[in-house]
Every structure is written in structure tokens, then in C-alpha cells.
Design an enzyme around this catalytic site. Structure first.
Site, PDB file in Angstrom:
ATOM      1  N   LYS A  80       5.038  -4.057  25.678  1.00 26.51           N
ATOM      2  CA  LYS A  80       5.328  -3.568  24.324  1.00 26.51           C
ATOM      3  C   LYS A  80       4.695  -2.200  24.091  1.00 26.51           C
ATOM      4  O   LYS A  80       5.186  -1.401  23.285  1.00 26.51           O
ATOM      5  CB  LYS A  80       4.804  -4.576  23.297  1.00 26.51           C
ATOM      6  CG  LYS A  80       5.133  -4.235  21.846  1.00 26.51           C
ATOM      7  CD  LYS A  80       4.925  -5.428  20.938  1.00 26.51           C
ATOM      8  CE  LYS A  80       3.474  -5.744  20.713  1.00 26.51           C
ATOM      9  NZ  LYS A  80       2.827  -4.799  19.777  1.00 26.51           N
TER      10      LYS A  80
ATOM     11  N   HIS B 195       1.700 -20.676  22.851  1.00 30.56           N
ATOM     12  CA  HIS B 195       2.464 -19.587  22.252  1.00 30.56           C
ATOM     13  C   HIS B 195       3.793 -20.141  21.766  1.00 30.56           C
ATOM     14  O   HIS B 195       4.458 -20.919  22.463  1.00 30.56           O
ATOM     15  CB  HIS B 195       2.716 -18.469  23.266  1.00 30.56           C
ATOM     16  CG  HIS B 195       1.472 -17.701  23.593  1.00 30.56           C
ATOM     17  ND1 HIS B 195       0.480 -17.461  22.689  1.00 30.56           N
ATOM     18  CD2 HIS B 195       1.072 -17.107  24.745  1.00 30.56           C
ATOM     19  CE1 HIS B 195      -0.480 -16.745  23.260  1.00 30.56           C
ATOM     20  NE2 HIS B 195      -0.146 -16.530  24.505  1.00 30.56           N
TER      21      HIS B 195
END
Length: 889
Positions: free
Chosen positions: A556, A160
Site C-alpha cells: 500500500k 484479520h
């Protein structure tokens, strides 16, 4: 930056407190030295004017931070606005270099502290021996030993894009760190000491002149090679060292004279070159190459160790007679590898143990060079069997120390890394699978995407044949929403290879990421274990099953507070479900480095897990800057591995499980209130009309996508009209850059205020590890938040309502965190950390003001050229702020 500009002298007298004493003088000395050398480099490179501008900005931001005078920060803004584009870039790079040097000084000091602690007597807190001692007290010797034997710590490296530094910068920093270590043992005033100082100056000059920004985006194979540098430099040597320290403690005075008893509990996984969810650059061919690179590194390492140990194993047959089994092994070597055996035999005619091990080394070399070579080892298990025969022969002859010494280290390395080093774990989105299966079963021409999906299965089959099933059998399904998403994995495997029997061995792992999917997890699992393919795997593995939980998207999705409680609840329910279904569960935690992605001290997080959810097994993603922070230095890597292993053992201690269970029950109603209120508050912000484009305006979210951080795109689509297409990493990264850190705390203030009972909150903080961990992480997030700078970023947008909502919640969270902890100031109980944040923050402020200058210019109509000076300044400050705050995504 001159000596007077360093953190130790940068704080005004009025702000000095007892936290200053908590910083070791050796660290202060290192920072002073490096800062002074950087100041000299700036003077030599840019003259007195550059150094003057850097110093002036430094003085203004420190005054603004310490006195909280708006006049000072406004003066600093005026100075930044007056810089030429060239000067603004130079100043940004100067502060970024300073942070790199400060970070390495702190890491160097951490190693120094660990060495001192290692030299001290007694059990070290958070060590495996300390954990075992507690387990023995609670469970007895036999059960504690059984828990140790079953221990597994399984980090999975991911690519990532959160490492903002170029590899060239990281390499330069490592060289400076090495020189700092040499300087510790050199004598002041000697030729050696002077030479080290000269070389330090040279390396800092190189660091200053090296562009901090990558010019090209790394490929997945670049990311693989970067991860391999960590393996070569630390993990290959560190892991057996950790085992050895544990073994020495377990055996005491008999260590070395008795067979080793420490288990090889560490396993390594990798998504690098295998995670294709949203990354079109990770192809089947890339996965095959990535596995080949990893195998090359481990086989080369094993060959090197086997050769070194073999050359030193000069034990004569007369004094150390070989067993019949070793003689038989030597005869087998003569048959399988006659030329190699003859060549070695001429050098060790009467030293059969040495001869056998050197032939083993030669066979490892053949395995690395050409796997179908007749003398190559078919598998790591075959190599391990040969080493066991050698060890047994040495023990039978009384050569216990040779059997249990360096040779045991090689055995541990083979047990831990095999021939594959790290298991390649494939990950793909469930929607991609659904579309591929629809096409594959409909007939007709297949799209390139479906062809690629099918080719992945063929690659897995190849890897299993080449390196063993353990090299690649886990297949993770992102956004698992039903058991059909798991069945699709097996159906596609059968289609790709022609039949289910020819398909590779696969363990399909559901990944529950959203709030809804976490809540539905046990229902989905109930249906999943009824699938014939899953039942077959449960039968083959002794009913072992792995389930992955996503921290990033859940946060999120519903905000950090609700996500924390939803994850705890899901783990608790899944653990109960596993127990009721006689399943040996491993929960795989998709944690990130940042607080909004499940970050924070990982060992504390392990201890906060619900009862039955760990059971001696902890698997977790490690990514980006976290990989280098945890595994970049041998001492730190060893400490991290031991801490995580110790926490994994302790998590299942009766006292810990009982405490977590009792606290979860006692505070259930409080959780309900906090969950509901925080989610409403979070939705009030993120579901407001126009939120997504406003978010892109007030943070450098769009521009972060221009940074060549990693091979993976920053978002799933091209639009910023919806947060669904935005990946969690830039979501977190952008808020961090804006000095708001919203993803770590938003909604908590409202949630705590809704509970309202301060005594109840303080009791929860004292008695419930999950709640305490959440509050402590938020406290750190708030410490790195700056309201004055946050207001300047929020002013970039045209939504005063949203800006007010953010700042009001920030103030409310700060107020109620202090009430819940009973402390007057943020980080009051952690003085060393508090001081470190205080010393860094003004310097980060300087970079934030430079970034705001760039953003204001970029936000003007028509300013869209990513190569213009404003964009370049922005990217430089993104890099510097990441270094200063020490976390990105």
C-alpha cells in the site's frame, strides 16, 4: 438454477476449447448435481418467476462475457434495474449460494485428486520425500538428514477480517460437503443414494434460507472459538498423520518396528485474541481467556488420545515385562495420584504399561480441570518424559509396534502443541508503546490505554507460569522504526512487573512494514542487538532472532512491484547481516490471502526467497478465508503442510540458492528500472489530490466497514482523507470488489514497458523464480479483472483523469504481461485455472451489476441509512463476489 444453467453448459460453442478437457468429469458431475438441486430449491421457494429472473440474468451475462457485446451487458443492467428490491436481494442470494456450492464441489474434487495421488506409486512432486531426495543428491545423506532435523514450518493464525461468510453458512457448506463424500461411495438407485440426495436438497434449502450476513460483529473470543474448530476438526489429527507418512518413507520396511525418526517440525502460533494493534476489543483479559480456551482444547484432545491408546494397550506383564524405569514411574504415580492409580490398577492389575498410560490420561484430565491440582502435570515436558519412559519400556520388551504406533502419535502431538496448543503472540503499535512509556515514566495518573498496555505484560507473565514460557513470549512491534522501539518493550515489562527480573521472558520482534523501514532494517537491527536485553535473550536462545516483514502495508505504501523488490532486498540484506553476526535468523512473513498482500501460491513464494533467508525455517501468517481454505479439510491440510515443509527444505538447496542469487545479480539493473518507474506511476495515482475520497466513491470501501467481518475496525481513524489511516485489508478488499484488483498489478505495466526488452523479460521469467512468481500472481489478478465492469465502477466518481489512469495502466499491464510470458492469452499455460476463472466470471458479473445498482443508489445525496434495501443489497453482493472470486483481503 436448472441443469442447463451450470458452467458445463453455460459456455457457447464458439468459446469451447481444449481447456474443457482439463476439467475432470467427476467435478462436472458434482457441479451439475448441486446446481440442479439449487434450481429446484429456488423454484420451490420463489416459484417460476424467481427462477426465470435468475436464468434470464445468467443468460445475459454469459452472452456479454463470451461475445464481449456491450449490448448484452447493457440488457443485463436494464434487467437488474427493473428488479424490485426484494427480487434483487433474492437474485443476489441465489448467485451467492451457487458460488458456495461450486467452491465446495471444487474442494471436494481436490480431495478426490489428492486421494488418487496418494494411492499412486513413486515420489509425489512437492512432497517432503521428494525434497529430501533432491537434498541428498546435492548435499549427501548426512547433511540432508541434518536439514530435516532442523526443519520448522510455523503458521500463525490471525483474525484479520477477510472471511466474509457467516459461521452458520460455513457449517452448512461443510454438511453438504460431507454428504457429497457419502454420495461418492453410495450406489445409484439404492435407498442410501436416494436418501443422500434428499438430504442434499434439504441442506441446500437451509443454505438458501440462511442469511449470508452476520447480524453482529464477532468478538475476539468468537474468533478464537472459530479457529479452535479448525484445530479440532483437522490439525490435531492431521499433523501427526503428516509426520507418520514421512516416517514411513524414511524407515521403509522397518516402519513401525524401529523408533520413529520423523521430526515434529510443525509449530502453531496465534494472533487471535492477542493482536491488539488497532483493535481496542483485544484486552489483556481477552488474551488470558483466549489462551485458556486453546489450552482446554489441546488438553482435552491429549486426554482423549491417551485414554484411547491406554485402553488398547492390553499387554500382559508376563509377555511384555516392564523395565525398572517403568516400575519406578508406576511407584511415583502411586505416590502422586494414589486414588487414581488404585482405581486404574483394579482394571489392569497385570498390565503395567496400560495402567501407567491410563494414569497419565487421568493426570492430563486433572491438568485441564485444575492446574494446581497435586496430580496435574507441571508442564508438557513432564508429560513427554513419562511417555518416553513408557515407550522405552515397550521397546525393551520387544513391543516395538506398540511403542512406535499410536503412542508415537501422542508423543508427536505433545511435542507439537504442548499444553498451550498455539503460542499467543502479542502485537502492538510502536506509537502506543512510546506513549505508554512516556506516561509511565512521567508519574501521575495513567490513562486507561497505558494501564491496559501494562496489564498485558502481567498477563504474559501469568500465561508463562500457567502454560510455560513457550505459550507466550513473542512480542511483535508494529512499525518498528528504531531500536528504541524494541527497548521500549523491555522497559514497559519491567515497569509492569516492578523490576526487570520479575518481567516475563520476552523476545521483542521488529516488524518492518513501510518502504523506508524495510530499507533501514539492518541499521535498526545493528543497534537492536547492542541492547542488553536483546543480548541476554541471544545468549539464552543460542543466538536465535526473529524478524517480521509486512507485505500489506509495504504494498500500500509503494505499490506491488516496488514492494516485491523491496521485500526481496530486505530479506537478502537481513540474511547477510544475520550470517555476519552469527545469528540463527527466522524471517516471519506477514502475508495475506490476496495478491496485493503477498498472496499467491505460498510454496512457490518460499522457493523464490533470497539465499540464506530460509535455512529450513519458514514462519507465515494465515488468515481469514485462507485458514479455512488451507486447513478446513484433512486431506487438503495435510497436503498444504507437506508442500510448505518441502518448499522450506528445498529453498536452502544449493541449486535453488545459487539460481536465485545469480538471477538477482543478472537482473539487478532491470529491477532498478522497474522499481523506480512503478513507484512513480503508483504515486501518480495514490498521491493525486483528492485520491482517497475518490477511492471511497468508486469502490464499496466505506460500506465494507459495515460488514461484521471481524472484531477489528476496518481503519485506524474515522477519515478517508488519507490512506495512512486505512488498513491494508479493506484497501485490497475494495479494489477486488470493484473488479479492478488494482493492488495486485498497478504499476507493473509501466515498469515492464520501461524495460522494453522483451527477450530480457522472457529470460527473467524463465530463470528467476521471484520474477516469475510476481508475473504469475499478476496474471491471476488480471484474469479476475474485468475492464467493462471496472469502467462502470470508476464512473461512480467524478475524476475522469484518475479513471483514465487506472484503465490505461490496466491495459498496459495486460499487454506487457503477455509479452513477458510469451503467451497470447492470460493464463494460457494454466488451462484448468483459466477455465475455472472463465466459468465463474459471468456469474460474478451478475453480482457486480447488482452491486453497481446498489452503489448508484447509495451514492445519491441523503442515502446514508445502512438498514435500507440498497445497503443490504450491497452487503449481500460483497459476500457473493468474495465467494465467487475466492479471495477478499
Amino acid at each position: 438454477m436448472t441443469n442447463s444453467s451450470l458452467p458445463g453448459s453455460a459456455v457457447s460453442d464458439s468459446s469451447r476449447d481444449d481447456t474443457r478437457d482439463a476439467v475432470d468429469s467427476a467435478l462436472r458431475s458434482d457441479v451439475s448435481l448441486l446446481g440442479g438441486l439449487l434450481g429446484q430449491v429456488l423454484h420451490e421457494s420463489g416459484g417460476e418467476d424467481l427462477l426465470h429472473d435468475v436464468e434470464k440474468l445468467r443468460e445475459l451475462v454469459i452472452d456479454a462475457y463470451e461475445s464481449e457485446r456491450n449490448a448484452s451487458i447493457e440488457d443485463a443492467e436494464k434487467l437488474v434495474a427493473a428488479f424490485t428490491p426484494e427480487r434483487a436481494e433474492q437474485v443476489a442470494r441465489a448467485f451467492t449460494c451457487y458460488f458456495h456450492l461450486t467452491n465446495l464441489a471444487e474442494e471436494h474434487h481436490r480431495v478426490r485428486v489428492l486421494r488418487n495421488r496418494e494411492a499412486a506409486s513413486g515420489l509425489v512432486k512437492d512432497s517432503i520425500p521428494a525434497a529430501l531426495a533432491k537434498l541428498t543428491d546435492e548435499l549427501g545423506t548426512e547433511q540432508a538428514a541434518s536439514r530435516l532435523a532442523d526443519l520448522r514450518f510455523h503458521p500463525v493464525l490471525t483474525a484479520h477480517p477477510t472471511e466474509a461468510r457467516r459461521r452458520a453458512v460455513s457449517s452448512g457448506i461443510r454438511r453438504i460437503s460431507d454428504l457429497l463424500g457419502e454420495r461418492d461411495v453410495a450406489t445409484d438407485g439404492t435407498v442410501t443414494g436416494a436418501d443422500i440426495d434428499r438430504r442434499l436438497l434439504e441442506e441446500i434449502d437451509v443454505l438458501w434460507r440462511t442469511s449470508p450476513l452476520r447480524t453482529t460483529r464477532p468478538t475476539p473470543l468468537d474468533e478464537v472459538r472459530t479457529a479452535m474448530s479448525i484445530f479440532d476438526q483437522t490439525l490435531f489429527e492431521v499433523v501427526p498423520r503428516v509426520y507418520r507418512l514421512l516416517d514411513d518413507w524414511l524407515l521403509g520396511d522397518e516402519a513401525g518396528s524401529k523408533a520413529s525418526v520423523a521430526p515434529a517440525f510443525f509449530r502453531l502460533g496465534s494472533w487471535i485474541g492477542a493482536d491488539r494493534d488497532g483493535n481496542p476489543f483485544v484486552t489483556a483479559e481477552v488474551t488470558k481467556e483466549a489462551a485458556g480456551i486453546a489450552s482446554e482444547h489441546i488438553l482435552r484432545g491429549l486426554e482423549r488420545v491417551a485414554t484411547r491408546v491406554g485402553r488398547s494397550l492390553t499387554l500382559g506383564d508376563a509377555d511384555t515385562p516392564p523395565t525398572a524405569e517403568l516400575v519406578a514411574l508406576a511407584d511415583e504415580q502411586n505416590r502422586v495420584a494414589p486414588h487414581l492409580a488404585a482405581q486404574v490398577g483394579t482394571r489392569a492389575p497385570l498390565e503395567l504399561h496400560r495402567r501407567v498410560l491410563l494414569v497419565i490420561a487421568g493426570r492430563i484430565a486433572a491438568t485441564r480441570k485444575q492446574h494446581d491440582d497435586p496430580i496435574a502435570y507441571p508442564s508438557a515436558a513432564d508429560l513427554l518424559a513419562d511417555l518416553r519412559v513408557l515407550q522405552d519400556s515397550l521397546r525393551a520388551a520387544g513391543a516395538h509396534r506398540s511403542a512406535n504406533g499410536e503412542l508415537q502419535g501422542l508423543v508427536w502431538q505433545v511435542q507439537t502443541f504442548g499444553f498451550h496448543l498455539a503460542e499467543m503472540e502479542v502485537r502492538q503499535h510502536s506509537q502506543v508503546h512510546r506513549e505508554a512509556l512516556r506516561e509511565a515514566t512521567a508519574g501521575g495518573e495513567l490513562s486507561p490505554m497505558t494501564e491496559e498496555v501494562l496489564e498485558v505484560y502481567r498477563t504474559i507473565a501469568y500465561l508463562q507460569k500457567r502454560y510455560g514460557v513457550q505459550s507466550s513470549s513473542r512480542y511483535i512491534v508494529s512499525f518498528t522504526q528504531s531500536s528504541a522501539d524494541i527497548k521500549t518493550v523491555y522497559d514497559l515489562g519491567a515497569i509492569a512487573l516492578g523490576s526487570a527480573e520479575a518481567a516475563p521472558v520476552l523476545d521483542a520482534i521488529p516488524l518492518f512494514e513501510t518502504f523506508a523501514d524495510l530499507n533501514a532494517s539492518t541499521t535498526i537491527l545493528d543497534e537492536m542487538i547492542q541492547l542488553p536485553e536483546v543480548q541476554a535473550r541471544l545468549a539464552a536462545t543460542g543466538r536465535k532472532l526473529e524478524v517480521m516483514l509486512g507485505y500489506s502495508d509495504s504494498s500500500k505504501d509503494v505499490g506491488p512491484v516496488s514492494a516485491t523488490f523491496a521485500l526481496f532486498d530486505a530479506q537478502s540484506r537481513i540474511a547477510t547481516w544475520a550470517r555476519e553476526n552469527d545469528i540463527e535468523l527466522t524471517l516471519f512473513h506477514g502475508r495475506g490471502g490476496a495478491l496485493g498482500r503477498g498472496g499467491g501460491p505460498a510454496n512457490e513464494a518460499v522457493l523464490a526467497q533470497p539465499p540464506g533467508s530460509v535455512n529450513g525455517r519458514f514462519k507465515v501468517t494465515e488468515q481469514g478465508e485462507v485458514i479455512f481454505a488451507q486447513y478446513g479439510d484433512k486431506m487438503i491440510a495435510a497436503r498444504h503442510i507437506e508442500q510448505m515443509a518441502a518448499a522450506t527444505l528445498l529453498a536452502s538447496a544449493p541449486s535453488n540458492e545459487e539460481n536465485n542469487a545469480a538471477a538477482a545479480t543478472r537482473f539487478a539493473s532491470m529491477v532498478t528500472t522497474m522499481d523506480e518507474v512503478s513507484r512513480v506511476r503508483f504515486f501518480e495515482l495514490v498521491k493525486a489530490p483528492g485520491f482517497a475520497p475518490w477511492f471511497a466513491q468508486v469502490t464499496p470501501m466505506e460500506e465494507i466497514g459495515l460488514l461484521a467481518l471481524g472484531s477489528r475496525p476496518a481503519r485506524r481513524g474515522l477519515s478517508v482523507e488519507s490512506l495512512e489511516d486505512l488498513r491494508a485489508i479493506p484497501w485490497v478488499f475494495a479494489w477486488t470488489q470493484a473488479r479492478i484488483n488494482l493492488t495486485g498489478w498497478f504499476g507493473l505495466g509501466s515498469a515492464l514497458a520501461a524495460v522494453g526488452d522483451v527477450d530480457e523479460l522472457r529470460t527473467a521469467y524463465a530463470e528467476w523464480p521471484l520474477f516469475a512468481s510476481m508475473i504469475d500472481n499478476v496474471e491471476m489478478s488480471l484474469a479476475k479483472t474485468d475492464g467493462r465492469l471496472a469502467a462502470r465502477y470508476l464512473a461512480l466518481g467524478d475524476r475522469d483523469d484518475l479513471a483514465t489512469l487506472v484503465t490505461a495502466e490496466m491495459d498496459l499491464t495486460r499487454e506487457w504481461v503477455q509479452k513477458a510470458t510469451g503467451r497470447d492469452e492470460i493464463l494460457e499455460s494454466r488451462p484448468v485455472l483459466r477455465r475455472a476463472v472463465r466459468l465463474r466470471s459471468p456469474y460474478v458479473d451478475a453480482l457486480s451489476l447488482l452491486q453497481l445498482r446498489a452503489l448508484r443508489a447509495i451514492r445519491q445525496p441523503g442515502q446514508s441509512d445502512p438498514s435500507d434495501p440498497d445497503h443490504q443489497l450491497l452487503l449481500l453482493t460483497v459476500n457473493g463476489i468474495a465467494a465467487g472470486l475466492q479471495n477478499t483481503g
